[in-house]
Design an enzyme around this catalytic site. Structure first.
Site, PDB file in Angstrom:
ATOM      1  N   GLU A 158     -28.182   0.590 -49.554  1.00 15.93           N
ATOM      2  CA  GLU A 158     -27.559  -0.302 -48.562  1.00 15.93           C
ATOM      3  C   GLU A 158     -26.203  -0.776 -49.050  1.00 15.93           C
ATOM      4  O   GLU A 158     -26.053  -1.173 -50.213  1.00 15.93           O
ATOM      5  CB  GLU A 158     -28.484  -1.501 -48.324  1.00 15.93           C
ATOM      6  CG  GLU A 158     -28.518  -1.971 -46.901  1.00 15.93           C
ATOM      7  CD  GLU A 158     -29.138  -0.947 -45.956  1.00 15.93           C
ATOM      8  OE1 GLU A 158     -28.362  -0.209 -45.304  1.00 15.93           O
ATOM      9  OE2 GLU A 158     -30.371  -0.898 -45.856  1.00 15.93           O
ATOM     10  N   HIS A 159     -25.248  -0.740 -48.146  1.00 20.86           N
ATOM     11  CA  HIS A 159     -23.857  -1.096 -48.439  1.00 20.86           C
ATOM     12  C   HIS A 159     -23.285  -0.186 -49.529  1.00 20.86           C
ATOM     13  O   HIS A 159     -22.459  -0.608 -50.342  1.00 20.86           O
ATOM     14  CB  HIS A 159     -23.728  -2.579 -48.813  1.00 20.86           C
ATOM     15  CG  HIS A 159     -23.914  -3.472 -47.622  1.00 20.86           C
ATOM     16  ND1 HIS A 159     -22.910  -3.768 -46.741  1.00 20.86           N
ATOM     17  CD2 HIS A 159     -25.028  -4.089 -47.136  1.00 20.86           C
ATOM     18  CE1 HIS A 159     -23.373  -4.551 -45.768  1.00 20.86           C
ATOM     19  NE2 HIS A 159     -24.669  -4.755 -45.986  1.00 20.86           N
ATOM     20  N   GLY A 210     -28.531  -5.552 -32.161  1.00 22.89           N
ATOM     21  CA  GLY A 210     -28.350  -6.455 -33.297  1.00 22.89           C
ATOM     22  C   GLY A 210     -29.554  -6.489 -34.222  1.00 22.89           C
ATOM     23  O   GLY A 210     -29.766  -7.456 -34.938  1.00 22.89           O
ATOM     24  N   ASP A 224     -24.596   5.565 -40.321  1.00 24.33           N
ATOM     25  CA  ASP A 224     -25.337   5.447 -39.065  1.00 24.33           C
ATOM     26  C   ASP A 224     -25.009   6.587 -38.106  1.00 24.33           C
ATOM     27  O   ASP A 224     -25.901   7.177 -37.489  1.00 24.33           O
ATOM     28  CB  ASP A 224     -25.014   4.103 -38.392  1.00 24.33           C
ATOM     29  CG  ASP A 224     -25.378   2.929 -39.284  1.00 24.33           C
ATOM     30  OD1 ASP A 224     -25.994   3.157 -40.333  1.00 24.33           O
ATOM     31  OD2 ASP A 224     -25.034   1.787 -38.928  1.00 24.33           O
ATOM     32  N   GLY A 247     -30.178  -4.175 -36.625  1.00 26.68           N
ATOM     33  CA  GLY A 247     -29.947  -3.448 -37.873  1.00 26.68           C
ATOM     34  C   GLY A 247     -30.521  -2.038 -37.845  1.00 26.68           C
ATOM     35  O   GLY A 247     -30.720  -1.422 -38.888  1.00 26.68           O
ATOM     36  N   ARG A 251     -31.589   4.453 -36.344  1.00 31.13           N
ATOM     37  CA  ARG A 251     -32.062   4.870 -37.677  1.00 31.13           C
ATOM     38  C   ARG A 251     -32.633   3.674 -38.431  1.00 31.13           C
ATOM     39  O   ARG A 251     -32.359   2.520 -38.131  1.00 31.13           O
ATOM     40  CB  ARG A 251     -30.949   5.495 -38.500  1.00 31.13           C
ATOM     41  CG  ARG A 251     -29.766   4.566 -38.831  1.00 31.13           C
ATOM     42  CD  ARG A 251     -29.828   3.904 -40.172  1.00 31.13           C
ATOM     43  NE  ARG A 251     -28.784   2.902 -40.331  1.00 31.13           N
ATOM     44  CZ  ARG A 251     -28.960   1.610 -40.116  1.00 31.13           C
ATOM     45  NH1 ARG A 251     -30.139   1.153 -39.705  1.00 31.13           N
ATOM     46  NH2 ARG A 251     -27.967   0.753 -40.276  1.00 31.13           N
ATOM     47  N   TYR A 255     -19.077  -8.583 -43.069  1.00 24.70           N
ATOM     48  CA  TYR A 255     -19.159  -7.160 -43.423  1.00 24.70           C
ATOM     49  C   TYR A 255     -17.820  -6.691 -44.002  1.00 24.70           C
ATOM     50  O   TYR A 255     -17.762  -6.061 -45.060  1.00 24.70           O
ATOM     51  CB  TYR A 255     -19.550  -6.332 -42.198  1.00 24.70           C
ATOM     52  CG  TYR A 255     -19.791  -4.872 -42.493  1.00 24.70           C
ATOM     53  CD1 TYR A 255     -21.064  -4.401 -42.806  1.00 24.70           C
ATOM     54  CD2 TYR A 255     -18.739  -3.953 -42.471  1.00 24.70           C
ATOM     55  CE1 TYR A 255     -21.284  -3.053 -43.083  1.00 24.70           C
ATOM     56  CE2 TYR A 255     -18.950  -2.614 -42.740  1.00 24.70           C
ATOM     57  CZ  TYR A 255     -20.226  -2.171 -43.039  1.00 24.70           C
ATOM     58  OH  TYR A 255     -20.438  -0.833 -43.306  1.00 24.70           O
ATOM     59  N   SER A 303     -29.076   0.424 -35.917  1.00 24.00           N
ATOM     60  CA  SER A 303     -28.000   1.285 -35.407  1.00 24.00           C
ATOM     61  C   SER A 303     -27.962   1.422 -33.905  1.00 24.00           C
ATOM     62  O   SER A 303     -27.798   2.528 -33.370  1.00 24.00           O
ATOM     63  CB  SER A 303     -28.126   2.700 -35.986  1.00 24.00           C
ATOM     64  OG  SER A 303     -27.494   2.782 -37.172  1.00 24.00           O
ATOM     65  N   SER A 304     -28.102   0.315 -33.204  1.00 23.68           N
ATOM     66  CA  SER A 304     -27.949   0.393 -31.754  1.00 23.68           C
ATOM     67  C   SER A 304     -26.534   0.861 -31.415  1.00 23.68           C
ATOM     68  O   SER A 304     -26.343   1.649 -30.477  1.00 23.68           O
ATOM     69  CB  SER A 304     -28.261  -0.952 -31.097  1.00 23.68           C
ATOM     70  OG  SER A 304     -27.536  -1.987 -31.724  1.00 23.68           O
TER      71      SER A 304
HETATM   72  C1  GAF Z   1     -24.093  -1.007 -41.146  1.00 22.97           C
HETATM   73  C2  GAF Z   1     -22.932  -0.022 -41.220  1.00 22.97           C
HETATM   74  F1  GAF Z   1     -22.643   0.455 -39.971  1.00 22.97           F
HETATM   75  C3  GAF Z   1     -23.268   1.139 -42.170  1.00 22.97           C
HETATM   76  O1  GAF Z   1     -22.154   1.982 -42.289  1.00 22.97           O
HETATM   77  C4  GAF Z   1     -23.739   0.622 -43.529  1.00 22.97           C
HETATM   78  O2  GAF Z   1     -22.641   0.147 -44.282  1.00 22.97           O
HETATM   79  C5  GAF Z   1     -24.817  -0.436 -43.370  1.00 22.97           C
HETATM   80  O3  GAF Z   1     -24.411  -1.472 -42.469  1.00 22.97           O
HETATM   81  C6  GAF Z   1     -25.173  -1.076 -44.691  1.00 22.97           C
HETATM   82  O4  GAF Z   1     -25.758  -0.137 -45.537  1.00 22.97           O
HETATM   83  O5  GAF Z   1     -25.198  -0.429 -40.553  1.00 22.97           O
END
Ligand code: GAF
Length: 398
Positions: free
Chosen positions: A43-44, A136, A186, A138, A37, A231, A140-141
């Site tokens: 984000e976050h 890696g 994700d 970003g 995705r 994270y 969603s692998s």
């Molecule tokens: C990563 C996490 F897996 C997601 O859940 C999300 O928090 C993202 O970072 C940041 O938006 O992809």
């Protein structure tokens, strides 16, 4: 510029070839896939119960394989990673004991999904993984591997088919076996993504199929890893801020609440909370702008989101900042930002289709990084019945 990723069929061919070479036997009976995705904004926010706006991509993880008698599992990955063996063998416990994580680390996603599969016990199988989602990056692998593997297990032994619990099981697998306390974004979009739509608030699709638009994804090639402490530290800081504010989560907090409590928290906690509260508001505004076709407004919010991730949340890096700075100088670009967890990975840029060549050229000339570029022209893959790309017996050559 053309897209530079392998199609689902090409990945299936790659995976089947490796399967044939290693197992020297009949073609695998099952082939499934799940998408990566890109998050457009928000984000976050997911682990703060806030809004997100991701869309599924034509970059996917494919799993092919067949069941075997007994409890033995063999999984291979076609991914090149010199640091780790490409094959893992293990036995499924018969006494109910948990399947523990170990090495190689990529196999922990597989083990985690087996552990949390909702129709245990799983029996033995052989499988091969092939993916076009950059590791890696970003995009969603990890989630696409978890969801593809879950779908693979469903093909071997069906569960009750509830999509939401499937996403939750995959998220739990990432928590317990990869050690990343991720939110649900994700896995949700990998399970529920719909062609030509972005998903807001985890599950409501917003149409995004304007042919005048292009979504450009630019890979900084700085590999991020969310398994480090950053994270989880961010997540902990948000929980601390919510607790100081007396809220269940930052979704319930306003900037007024935060300002009133400012002298009761340290500056870092304040800045983390401010990013989240404002990012949730931005995501709501951006979704409304998207529905109205107000792309300029959307783009402005993307840039504000990037700046906030850089300055308040501190999850960007120099290469991502340079990519964003280069992109937004081009005429026809609405906005650009880092996407995903950060600390490397990709940027996402929203632009007018006619500006694509100029944008790519400008980014390449003005950034020092050697970049890979993927272009997602939004409505290009059907995810309606995605996941199941089952090879018929005839096609499998039997
Ligand atoms: C990563 C996490 F897996 C997601 O859940 C999300 O928090 C993202 O970072 C940041 O938006 O992809």
């Amino acid at each position: 510029m053309a897209t530079s990723y392998q199609s689902v069929s090409e990945l299936v061919v790659t995976a089947r070839q490796l399967y044939g070479q290693v197992f020297g036997e009949e073609a695998p009976r099952v082939a499934v896939y799940a998408p990566g995705r890109v998050n457009l904004i928000g984000e976050h926010t997911d682990y703060n119960q806030g809004f997100v706006l991701p869309m599924a991509l034509p970059l996917v993880t494919v799993v092919v394989g067949s069941p075997t008698a007994g409890q033995d599992v063999t999984v291979l990955t076609a991914a090149e990673d010199a640091d780790e063996p490409r094959r893992v063998d293990f036995s499924l416990p018969t006494d109910g004991s948990p399947l523990s994580p170990g090495l190689p680390s990529w196999a922990n996603y597989v083990k985690g999904v087996i552990q949390h599969y909702r129709a245990p016990p799983v029996s033995g199988f052989r499988a091969v993984i092939a993916s076009s989602v950059p590791l890696g990056g970003g995009l969603s692998s990890s989630a696409s591997l978890e969801v593809a593997f879950y779908t693979f297990l469903q093909q071997l032994k069906p569960d009750d088919g509830d999509m939401v619990s499937k996403a939750v099981a995959c998220q739990t697998a990432e928590h317990t076996h990869a050690g990343v306390p991720c939110g649900i974004m994700d896995q949700f979009v990998s399970v529920l993504g719909k062609e030509g739509h972005a998903l807001v608030d985890q599950a409501t699709p917003v149409p995004l199929a304007d042919p005048r638009l292009v979504i450009l994804i630019t890979n900084s090639n700085v590999k991020h890893s969310l398994t480090g402490s950053e994270y989880s530290t961010r997540r902990r800081q948000c929980e601390e801020a919510a607790s100081i504010l007396g809220k269940d989560s930052l979704r319930d907090a306003t900037m007024k609440d935060l300002e009133e409590a400012r002298n009761r928290m340290d500056d870092v906690t304040y800045r983390r909370a401010r990013h989240v509260i404002e990012e949730i508001q931005r995501t709501v505004q951006a979704t409304e702008a998207l529905k109205r076709g107000a792309y300029k407004e959307f783009g402005k919010l993307m840039v504000e989101s990037h700046n906030s991730l850089r300055d308040l949340y501190e999850v960007s890096c120099r290469e991502l900042d340079e990519l964003v700075a280069a992109a937004i100088k081009v005429d026809g670009v609405f906005g650009s930002r880092m996407t995903g967890g950060g600390f490397g990975g990709c940027t996402v840029t929203l632009l007018q289709a006619h500006a694509i060549d100029m944008t790519i050229l400008h980014i390449q000339v003005n950034t020092q990084t050697h970049i890979h570029i993927y272009m997602a022209n939004v409505p290009n893959v059907s995810y309606q019945d995605y996941h199941q790309y089952t090879i018929s017996r005839k096609e499998a050559g039997r």
